[in-house]
Each structure stands twice: as structure tokens, then as C-alpha cells.
Design a protein around this motif. Structure first.
Motif, mmCIF file in Angstrom:
data_model
loop_
_atom_site.group_PDB
_atom_site.id
_atom_site.type_symbol
_atom_site.label_atom_id
_atom_site.label_comp_id
_atom_site.label_asym_id
_atom_site.label_seq_id
_atom_site.Cartn_x
_atom_site.Cartn_y
_atom_site.Cartn_z
ATOM 1 N N CYS A 9 15.916 -7.792 53.432
ATOM 2 C CA CYS A 9 16.184 -6.855 52.077
ATOM 3 C C CYS A 9 15.998 -5.568 52.299
ATOM 4 N N ILE A 10 16.597 -4.534 51.610
ATOM 5 C CA ILE A 10 16.071 -3.092 51.570
ATOM 6 C C ILE A 10 14.725 -3.054 50.792
ATOM 7 N N ALA A 11 13.762 -2.931 51.557
ATOM 8 C CA ALA A 11 12.294 -2.746 50.771
ATOM 9 C C ALA A 11 12.187 -1.354 50.235
ATOM 10 N N GLU A 12 12.547 -0.510 51.071
ATOM 11 C CA GLU A 12 12.350 1.072 50.736
ATOM 12 C C GLU A 12 13.373 1.860 51.430
ATOM 13 N N GLN A 13 13.869 2.912 50.820
ATOM 14 C CA GLN A 13 15.016 3.812 51.128
ATOM 15 C C GLN A 13 14.672 5.081 50.729
ATOM 16 N N SER A 14 14.573 6.059 51.638
ATOM 17 C CA SER A 14 14.263 7.506 51.674
ATOM 18 C C SER A 14 15.588 8.219 51.102
ATOM 19 N N ALA A 15 15.436 9.251 50.938
ATOM 20 C CA ALA A 15 16.352 10.130 50.181
ATOM 21 C C ALA A 15 17.441 10.411 51.619
ATOM 22 N N LEU A 16 18.749 10.770 51.502
ATOM 23 C CA LEU A 16 19.585 10.899 52.151
ATOM 24 C C LEU A 16 19.266 12.091 52.950
ATOM 25 N N ARG A 17 19.082 12.412 54.312
ATOM 26 C CA ARG A 17 18.851 13.884 54.936
ATOM 27 C C ARG A 17 20.050 13.915 55.911
ATOM 28 N N TYR A 18 19.711 15.173 56.655
ATOM 29 C CA TYR A 18 20.850 15.586 57.622
ATOM 30 C C TYR A 18 20.156 15.913 59.080
ATOM 31 N N THR A 19 20.645 15.232 59.959
ATOM 32 C CA THR A 19 20.200 15.792 61.376
ATOM 33 C C THR A 19 20.471 17.195 61.635
ATOM 34 N N LEU A 26 19.714 8.236 56.992
ATOM 35 C CA LEU A 26 19.090 7.511 56.065
ATOM 36 C C LEU A 26 17.803 6.540 56.858
ATOM 37 N N ASP A 27 16.627 6.764 56.159
ATOM 38 C CA ASP A 27 15.520 6.120 56.827
ATOM 39 C C ASP A 27 15.312 4.982 56.016
ATOM 40 N N LEU A 28 14.883 3.843 56.280
ATOM 41 C CA LEU A 28 14.676 2.633 55.540
ATOM 42 C C LEU A 28 13.623 1.828 56.052
ATOM 43 N N ILE A 29 12.986 0.829 55.198
ATOM 44 C CA ILE A 29 12.155 -0.171 55.497
ATOM 45 C C ILE A 29 13.007 -1.464 55.192
ATOM 46 N N LEU A 30 12.864 -2.537 56.031
ATOM 47 C CA LEU A 30 13.609 -3.763 55.762
ATOM 48 C C LEU A 30 12.565 -4.707 55.863
ATOM 49 N N GLU A 31 12.731 -5.886 54.993
ATOM 50 C CA GLU A 31 11.805 -7.191 54.853
ATOM 51 C C GLU A 31 12.510 -8.110 55.210
ATOM 52 N N ALA A 33 11.877 -12.595 55.676
ATOM 53 C CA ALA A 33 10.969 -13.820 55.654
ATOM 54 C C ALA A 33 11.884 -14.898 55.819
ATOM 55 N N SER A 34 11.317 -15.870 56.998
ATOM 56 C CA SER A 34 12.158 -17.119 57.223
ATOM 57 C C SER A 34 11.187 -18.204 57.831
ATOM 58 N N GLU A 35 11.812 -19.083 58.066
ATOM 59 C CA GLU A 35 10.831 -20.343 58.992
ATOM 60 C C GLU A 35 11.855 -20.306 60.087
ATOM 61 N N VAL A 36 11.206 -20.372 61.270
ATOM 62 C CA VAL A 36 11.648 -20.673 62.610
ATOM 63 C C VAL A 36 11.199 -21.871 63.239
ATOM 64 N N GLN A 37 11.668 -22.448 64.407
ATOM 65 C CA GLN A 37 11.029 -23.378 64.977
ATOM 66 C C GLN A 37 10.593 -22.945 66.375
ATOM 67 N N GLU A 38 9.356 -23.152 66.579
ATOM 68 C CA GLU A 38 8.765 -22.876 67.892
ATOM 69 C C GLU A 38 7.888 -23.552 68.415
ATOM 70 N N VAL A 39 8.061 -24.099 69.488
ATOM 71 C CA VAL A 39 7.194 -25.139 70.249
ATOM 72 C C VAL A 39 7.328 -26.330 69.595
ATOM 73 N N GLY A 40 8.612 -26.614 68.775
ATOM 74 C CA GLY A 40 8.630 -28.125 67.998
ATOM 75 C C GLY A 40 7.921 -28.006 66.743
ATOM 76 N N GLY A 67 16.253 -3.862 47.400
ATOM 77 C CA GLY A 67 15.941 -5.373 46.821
ATOM 78 C C GLY A 67 17.016 -6.268 47.040
ATOM 79 N N SER A 68 18.158 -5.555 47.741
ATOM 80 C CA SER A 68 19.489 -6.192 47.758
ATOM 81 C C SER A 68 19.306 -6.689 49.390
ATOM 82 N N VAL A 69 20.089 -7.863 49.555
ATOM 83 C CA VAL A 69 20.009 -8.480 50.952
ATOM 84 C C VAL A 69 21.374 -8.562 51.817
ATOM 85 N N TRP A 70 21.051 -8.059 52.995
ATOM 86 C CA TRP A 70 22.091 -7.871 53.929
ATOM 87 C C TRP A 70 22.020 -8.333 55.208
#
Length: 95
Positions: A9-19, A26-31, A33-40, A67-70
Motif C-alpha cells: 500500500c502507498i503509506a506516504e507520497q511526496s509532492a510531484l517534483r521534477y528532475t 514522485l517519492d513514496l513509502i510503500l508498506e 505485510a504478509s506471511e511466508v513460509q521459511e524453513v517449513g 492507503g490504496s493497495v497495488w
């Protein structure tokens, strides 16, 4: 090969900037969460990841709600003046 796919999900999103080359960025922070199998055993995984979108992709992504998921696809890189990893987004779609 450096290819990453992450449902997050998009946790944070800065204002659009130009290089310096004049491209939208656009700079973002993505979050994630899941469950994965590791060593059984099931393991809960949570992470926050810095991300960057450039060009028309940045403009489209900037219109999406925090907050939207992608599903994000791209590659990982370390910025010139940083120690952390950044996901450079090359495509995204609604999960």
C-alpha cells in the motif's frame, strides 16, 4: 537480473517534483505485510520501502490515494547519496 514485484500500500507520497532533466518524479513509502513460509515455518513479514516513479508513471501514481493497495514492479537500486535501497517503479496495477 534485478526485478522486484511487491504487493504493497502507498503509506506516504511526496509532492510531484521534477528532475534536473525536467522529468516528473514522485517519492513514496510503500508498506507490505504478509506471511511466508521459511524453513517449513510460517513467518510474518512487514516492511517499509522507499520507492521512486519517474515520467508519466509518476504523474499517474501521484493521483492514487494514500492507503490504496497495488502490485508494483521495478528494480532495486541504492541512491547516490544513501545507504538504503529504493524500488524504482516501472509499472503498477491495482491489486
Amino acid at each position: 537480473m534485478n526485478r522486484t514485484e511487491l504487493i504493497a500500500c502507498i503509506a506516504e507520497q511526496s509532492a510531484l517534483r521534477y528532475t534536473p532533466a525536467g522529468l516528473p518524479a514522485l517519492d513514496l513509502i510503500l508498506e507490505h505485510a504478509s506471511e511466508v513460509q521459511e524453513v517449513g515455518q510460517m513467518r510474518k513479514v512487514q516492511l517499509k520501502l522507499r520507492a521512486l516513479a519517474i515520467g508519466s508513471l509518476a504523474e499517474r501514481l501521484g493521483q492514487q490515494a494514500v492507503g490504496s493497495v497495488w502490485t508494483f514492479r521495478g528494480f532495486l537500486a541504492t541512491p547516490r547519496q544513501g545507504k538504503s535501497v529504493v524500488l524504482h517503479i516501472q509499472e503498477f496495477q491495482q491489486d
